[in-house]
Scaffold this active site. Sequence first.
Site, PDB file in Angstrom:
ATOM      1  CG  ASP A  13     -31.655 116.333  52.114  1.00 46.58           C
ATOM      2  OD1 ASP A  13     -30.541 115.693  53.098  1.00 46.58           O
ATOM      3  OD2 ASP A  13     -33.151 115.464  53.537  1.00 46.58           O
ATOM      4  CB  CYS A  70     -32.472 113.637  50.310  1.00 48.12           C
ATOM      5  SG  CYS A  70     -33.573 112.312  49.386  1.00 48.12           S
ATOM      6  CB  THR A  72     -33.923 106.945  51.134  1.00 47.19           C
ATOM      7  OG1 THR A  72     -34.806 108.378  49.480  1.00 47.19           O
ATOM      8  CG2 THR A  72     -34.282 106.624  51.870  1.00 47.19           C
ATOM      9  CG  HIS A 103     -31.581 103.160  27.362  1.00 49.31           C
ATOM     10  ND1 HIS A 103     -32.081 101.882  27.757  1.00 49.31           N
ATOM     11  CD2 HIS A 103     -30.204 102.281  26.549  1.00 49.31           C
ATOM     12  CE1 HIS A 103     -30.994 101.018  26.603  1.00 49.31           C
ATOM     13  NE2 HIS A 103     -29.707 101.899  26.389  1.00 49.31           N
ATOM     14  CG  HIS A 138     -33.255 104.216  23.935  1.00 50.56           C
ATOM     15  ND1 HIS A 138     -33.800 103.713  24.184  1.00 50.56           N
ATOM     16  CD2 HIS A 138     -32.027 103.789  23.325  1.00 50.56           C
ATOM     17  CE1 HIS A 138     -33.068 102.439  24.377  1.00 50.56           C
ATOM     18  NE2 HIS A 138     -32.288 102.800  23.700  1.00 50.56           N
TER      19      HIS A 138
END
Length: 150
Positions: A13, A70, A72, A103, A138
């Site tokens: 963003d 962005c 966060t 993983h 995994h």
Amino acid sequence: MTASNRRVVLSSDHSAIALRQAIAGHIAAQGWEVVDIGPTTPQSTPYPEHGAAAARLVAAGDCRFGIILCGTGQGIMMAANKIRGVRCGVCSETFSARMIRQHNDANMLSIGARVVGEGLALDIVDAFLAAPFDGGRHGPRVEMIAALEG
């Protein structure tokens, strides 16, 4: 790795343009083909649109990996994970960046531009791109995640 497997889509963003561009230059210098889908101007722009656009390129197989940003890293990651076939994690340190590849076979990485500085962000990207999927025990767990998509 073939040429088509060396394509990485980047999107963000408005809050993360500078960091996205720094990452683009960094990985291009390592031989990755960068598909930067913007934005390029600082006007406010909705992170869900940018996360989904990058995720669609990864899900379609046009790009091997996606790196999205962005403020966060959380919101854009949530949007990307709504696209079938995408496994995206937000990371603010290198250990998690390696582990989501090894993983979880993550195909997208999200970073918060207001959380980490450029130096750490580049280290996170390097850890993510260098880590192979471990497979083994995994593999069935990743298949379980995919089955949740319905």
